[in-house]
Write a protein that holds these residues in place. Structure first.
Motif, PDB file in Angstrom:
ATOM      1  N   ARG A   1      54.980  52.248  19.144  1.00 28.57           N
ATOM      2  CA  ARG A   1      54.915  53.522  19.737  1.00 28.57           C
ATOM      3  C   ARG A   1      54.853  53.665  21.136  1.00 28.57           C
ATOM      4  N   ASP A   2      53.947  52.416  21.742  1.00 29.40           N
ATOM      5  CA  ASP A   2      53.855  52.398  23.152  1.00 29.40           C
ATOM      6  C   ASP A   2      55.053  51.943  23.898  1.00 29.40           C
ATOM      7  N   LEU A   3      55.737  50.962  23.221  1.00 28.98           N
ATOM      8  CA  LEU A   3      56.988  50.512  23.830  1.00 28.98           C
ATOM      9  C   LEU A   3      58.067  51.657  23.912  1.00 28.98           C
TER      10      LEU A   3
ATOM     11  N   ASP B   1      63.106  48.752  30.508  1.00 29.67           N
ATOM     12  CA  ASP B   1      64.429  48.831  29.733  1.00 29.67           C
ATOM     13  C   ASP B   1      64.583  48.200  28.437  1.00 29.67           C
ATOM     14  N   PRO B   2      65.413  49.004  27.439  1.00 26.24           N
ATOM     15  CA  PRO B   2      65.487  48.367  26.160  1.00 26.24           C
ATOM     16  C   PRO B   2      65.705  46.965  26.054  1.00 26.24           C
ATOM     17  N   ASP B   3      66.597  46.362  27.013  1.00 24.56           N
ATOM     18  CA  ASP B   3      66.846  45.007  26.798  1.00 24.56           C
ATOM     19  C   ASP B   3      65.823  44.152  26.972  1.00 24.56           C
ATOM     20  N   ASP B   4      64.709  44.771  27.643  1.00 21.10           N
ATOM     21  CA  ASP B   4      63.376  43.888  27.806  1.00 21.10           C
ATOM     22  C   ASP B   4      62.479  43.914  26.851  1.00 21.10           C
ATOM     23  N   VAL B   5      62.779  44.608  25.470  1.00 18.22           N
ATOM     24  CA  VAL B   5      61.905  44.708  24.509  1.00 18.22           C
ATOM     25  C   VAL B   5      62.046  43.295  23.631  1.00 18.22           C
ATOM     26  N   ASP B   6      60.849  42.520  23.598  1.00 23.81           N
ATOM     27  CA  ASP B   6      61.278  41.325  23.063  1.00 23.81           C
ATOM     28  C   ASP B   6      59.772  40.811  22.505  1.00 23.81           C
TER      29      ASP B   6
ATOM     30  N   ALA C   1      56.976  41.478  24.793  1.00 21.81           N
ATOM     31  CA  ALA C   1      56.642  42.897  25.136  1.00 21.81           C
ATOM     32  C   ALA C   1      55.770  43.407  24.002  1.00 21.81           C
ATOM     33  N   ILE C   2      56.017  42.885  22.711  1.00 18.28           N
ATOM     34  CA  ILE C   2      55.234  43.515  21.785  1.00 18.28           C
ATOM     35  C   ILE C   2      53.838  43.023  21.781  1.00 18.28           C
ATOM     36  N   GLU C   3      53.712  41.245  21.806  1.00 19.56           N
ATOM     37  CA  GLU C   3      52.354  40.804  21.906  1.00 19.56           C
ATOM     38  C   GLU C   3      51.513  41.252  22.779  1.00 19.56           C
ATOM     39  N   ASP C   4      52.212  41.807  24.018  1.00 19.44           N
ATOM     40  CA  ASP C   4      51.322  42.306  25.154  1.00 19.44           C
ATOM     41  C   ASP C   4      50.727  43.707  24.768  1.00 19.44           C
ATOM     42  N   ARG C   5      50.950  44.273  23.676  1.00 17.11           N
ATOM     43  CA  ARG C   5      50.392  45.597  23.438  1.00 17.11           C
ATOM     44  C   ARG C   5      49.533  45.335  22.144  1.00 17.11           C
ATOM     45  N   LEU C   6      49.529  44.286  21.569  1.00 18.48           N
ATOM     46  CA  LEU C   6      48.652  44.135  20.311  1.00 18.48           C
ATOM     47  C   LEU C   6      47.052  44.218  20.732  1.00 18.48           C
TER      48      LEU C   6
END
Length: 202
Positions: free
Chosen positions: A116-118, A128-133, A136-141
């Motif tokens: 949701r944060d992404l 940028d959607p291309d930067d969602v990897d 990016a997910i782990e940084d928000r856990l």
């Protein structure tokens, strides 16, 4: 410490195999209602650091979310050997401490909050959607580190524990209930970990 316990401790310390640097424990709200449960948890933290861990994560599954604040207060007041960060439902602030505790904060809800944060960051034009990897997910856990070893007492199931982070963890199940968990049980888990060949999904 008895003779057998000293033998296990010696094996853990003298083998060439690595010890887990990040140990995770899965217990239940009911486990913490047992007499002496918090003393065992305090001892568990001490064992983990004594035998080479640098980080410990505890996941407490709860049936009644209303119990989470009371459990959080008890855990925050625990005389632990390192700093403790306690998180409970709806508290998605990142937990950076040598000891992290999640109370009823399941892996699905944690992962959903990260996504949701992404999505919000992309929608606002900040990402940028291309930067969602994966990074990016782990940084928000809430719990950023991946456990090397996950110990579950009492039953062979993990409930909703750290779905993202534990994908390559070594899992150790013991039928010993938390109220009876001793140093020898912890050492057995470490010895089994040392005997395994970690493949990290390969």
């Amino acid at each position: 410490m008895g003779l057998y316990d000293r033998y296990l401790a010696l094996r853990v310390r003298t083998t060439d195999a690595a010890v887990p640097e990040h140990v995770a424990l899965v217990i239940t709200e009911r486990d913490l209602l047992e007499q002496g449960a918090y003393d065992t948890l305090r001892d568990f933290f001490a064992w983990a650091f004594e035998y080479g861990a640098t980080d410990v994560t505890v996941y407490v599954s709860v049936l009644d979310r209303a119990a989470a604040p009371t459990l959080a207060r008890e855990l925050e007041d625990l005389d632990a050997p390192r700093e403790v960060a306690v998180r409970q439902p709806d508290d998605v602030e990142r937990a950076d401490a040598p000891i992290t505790v999640g109370i009823g904060l399941g892996g699905r809800s944690e992962f959903t909050a990260a996504i949701r944060d992404l999505a919000t960051a992309v929608d606002d034009g900040d990402l940028d959607p291309d930067d969602v990897d994966e990074t990016a997910i782990e940084d928000r856990l809430v719990f950023p580190n991946d456990p090397d070893l996950v110990i579950k007492t009492g039953a062979e199931r993990l409930s909703d524990f750290m779905i993202w982070q534990s994908v390559y963890s070594e899992l150790y199940f013991t039928d010993v209930n938390w109220r009876d968990f001793r140093e020898r049980d912890y050492l057995r888990a470490i010895r089994e970990y040392q005997d395994r060949n970690r493949r990290f999904g390969e």
